[in-house]
Scaffold this active site. Structure first.
Site, PDB file in Angstrom:
ATOM      1  CB  SER A  91     -38.183  20.996 -57.991  1.00  0.00           C
ATOM      2  OG  SER A  91     -36.882  20.583 -57.418  1.00  0.00           O
ATOM      3  CB  THR A 144     -41.925  20.213 -54.721  1.00  0.00           C
ATOM      4  OG1 THR A 144     -40.482  20.078 -55.370  1.00  0.00           O
ATOM      5  CG2 THR A 144     -42.230  18.389 -54.652  1.00  0.00           C
ATOM      6  CD  GLU A 259     -40.683  19.887 -51.652  1.00  0.00           C
ATOM      7  OE1 GLU A 259     -39.686  19.847 -52.649  1.00  0.00           O
ATOM      8  OE2 GLU A 259     -41.245  20.895 -51.101  1.00  0.00           O
ATOM      9  CG  ASP A 264     -32.824  20.501 -54.230  1.00  0.00           C
ATOM     10  OD1 ASP A 264     -32.282  19.868 -55.156  1.00  0.00           O
ATOM     11  OD2 ASP A 264     -33.343  21.737 -54.216  1.00  0.00           O
ATOM     12  CG  HIS A 268     -29.107  23.116 -54.996  1.00  0.00           C
ATOM     13  ND1 HIS A 268     -28.908  23.324 -56.297  1.00  0.00           N
ATOM     14  CD2 HIS A 268     -30.381  22.619 -54.888  1.00  0.00           C
ATOM     15  CE1 HIS A 268     -29.949  22.904 -56.936  1.00  0.00           C
ATOM     16  NE2 HIS A 268     -30.915  22.596 -56.259  1.00  0.00           N
ATOM     17  CG  ASP A 306     -37.441  16.712 -56.917  1.00  0.00           C
ATOM     18  OD1 ASP A 306     -36.884  16.155 -56.442  1.00  0.00           O
ATOM     19  OD2 ASP A 306     -38.025  17.810 -56.948  1.00  0.00           O
ATOM     20  CG  HIS A 307     -34.121  16.734 -58.953  1.00  0.00           C
ATOM     21  ND1 HIS A 307     -33.141  16.876 -58.076  1.00  0.00           N
ATOM     22  CD2 HIS A 307     -34.992  17.526 -58.950  1.00  0.00           C
ATOM     23  CE1 HIS A 307     -33.503  18.217 -57.535  1.00  0.00           C
ATOM     24  NE2 HIS A 307     -34.831  18.670 -58.045  1.00  0.00           N
TER      25      HIS A 307
END
Ligand code: ZN
Length: 369
Positions: A91, A144, A259, A264, A268, A306-307
């Site tokens: 990130s 971030t 954000e 995310d 995970h 971001d991904h």
């Protein structure tokens, strides 16, 4: 050529960079990029980042919600390549690319591969007298959000340093978790007191319908990482609304970064219900930004990630009852391209396939910075 482009500019940026200093090898990469932008000059820009939000995360949200997402109102949509100096970004490098236009090594907080500071889009906006704000469902010193105002060679153990760095700036709004990183520290400073002395209204709660509009506000809802939705409630939509209210009330231009961090975290943990819960919370926040932009008529809203996290997939499900059966290929990030959605003046610049660094160049050009 799309008629929406009154004037289309091809700007060629030449970059050269080498492998991160930590990896040893001095391999040199040179590449060219073409950035196509419209001539629109939006007065305000709201950039919303779904951390780890791949296409499946968006799809899962839309299936479970059963009615259209706010995201489905966007008409200019593209795909973003997310690699850092490694194929799989973290990130920090992902946010650095979007905030500064430069690829860097994983873990860098807006520092280049030589560990030199990179000026961020938020810092350019500040220098041009835009009001600015940063909102997150992580700590405000997490990678971030930090990449928009901070500069550190590593993302580890720098919460206090980033909190102190924040106070050297003139950012009007900061909302998220991390009260403990501002209160009395081993350095003998109380950054909460310093923030109050600098004119910030500092609080640990955000209340719906509160009409009070301070000039500057810091809201830190948790000692460290904010909890999941059940405990933190509508924090992100309320913080998005409050930030927009504060930043827009005196008619200056403003730049807000928001954000949704825990999409995310759900990835995970390979927990689909966590991802969907966060995705729908993010979508409610996007709706608030979109409602403001529609009313204002001169605000660009850009939503991206971001991904991708989790190698998330939907393998079975039912549109009628909004159920999904899902799978994951990893508990880390993947190289999959992520979506970008844009609404408002300049939105057409975000159609197509682009590099994450181009988000910076497009915004900088559109914001006339
Ligand atoms: Zn992650």
């Amino acid at each position: 050529m799309n008629k929406l482009y009154l004037f289309a500019f091809c700007l060629i940026f030449q970059f050269s960079c080498s492998a991160p200093p930590l990896s040893g090898e001095g391999q040199r990469i040179t590449y060219e990029k073409v950035v196509l932008v419209s001539e629109a000059k939006p007065k305000n820009v709201i950039l919303l980042i779904g951390d780890g939000m791949g296409l499946t995360h968006v799809t899962a949200g839309s299936i479970v919600k059963k009615t259209p997402l706010a995201l489905e109102n966007f008409r200019h949509i593209g795909l973003v390549k997310t690699y850092s100096t490694k194929l799989i970004t973290d990130s920090a490098a992902g946010a650095t690319a979007m905030a500064t236009g430069k690829k860097t090594y994983n873990g860098a907080i807006s520092m280049d591969i030589h560990q030199e500071k990179l000026k961020t889009i938020l810092e350019y906006a500040e220098d041009n007298n835009w009001l600015t704000g940063v909102v997150t469902t992580s700590t405000v010193t997490h990678a971030t959000p930090a990449c928009f105002y901070g500069h550190q060679p590593t993302r580890s153990n720098v919460n206090r340093a980033l909190a102190a760095e924040f106070l050297t700036k003139d950012i009007e709004v900061l909302m998220g978790g991390g009260w403990n990183y501002f209160k009395d520290g081993p350095d003998g400073r109380d950054l909460i007191e310093e923030a109050v002395a600098k004119g910030y209204f500092v609080t640990d709660t955000i209340v719906e319908g509160d009409q009070y509009l301070p000039e500057r506000m810091i809201c830190l809802i948790s000692p460290m990482l904010p909890p999941r939705l059940a405990e933190r409630g509508d924090f992100l939509p309320l913080a998005t609304k409050k930030s927009i209210d504060i930043l827009s009330h005196n008619n200056s231009s403003f730049f807000l970064v928001g954000e949704s961090a825990q999409i995310d975290w759900g990835g995970h943990e390979n927990k689909s219900d966590y991802i969907v819960e966060e995705m729908l919370d993010f979508d409610r926040s996007i709706q608030i930004a979109l409602d403001f932009a529609k009313k204002d008529g001169n605000t660009l809203v850009v939503v991206t990630a971001d991904h991708e996290t989790g190698g998330y997939s939907i393998n079975q499900g039912d549109l009628k009852d909004g159920s999904i059966e899902t799978g994951f290929t990893t508990d880390y990030h993947t190289a999959s391209m992520v979506p970008v959605f844009a609404y408002g003046p300049g939105a057409e610049s975000f159609a197509g396939i682009m590099d994450n660094t181009e988000i910076f160049y497009k915004l900088k050009y559109l914001m006339n910075l």
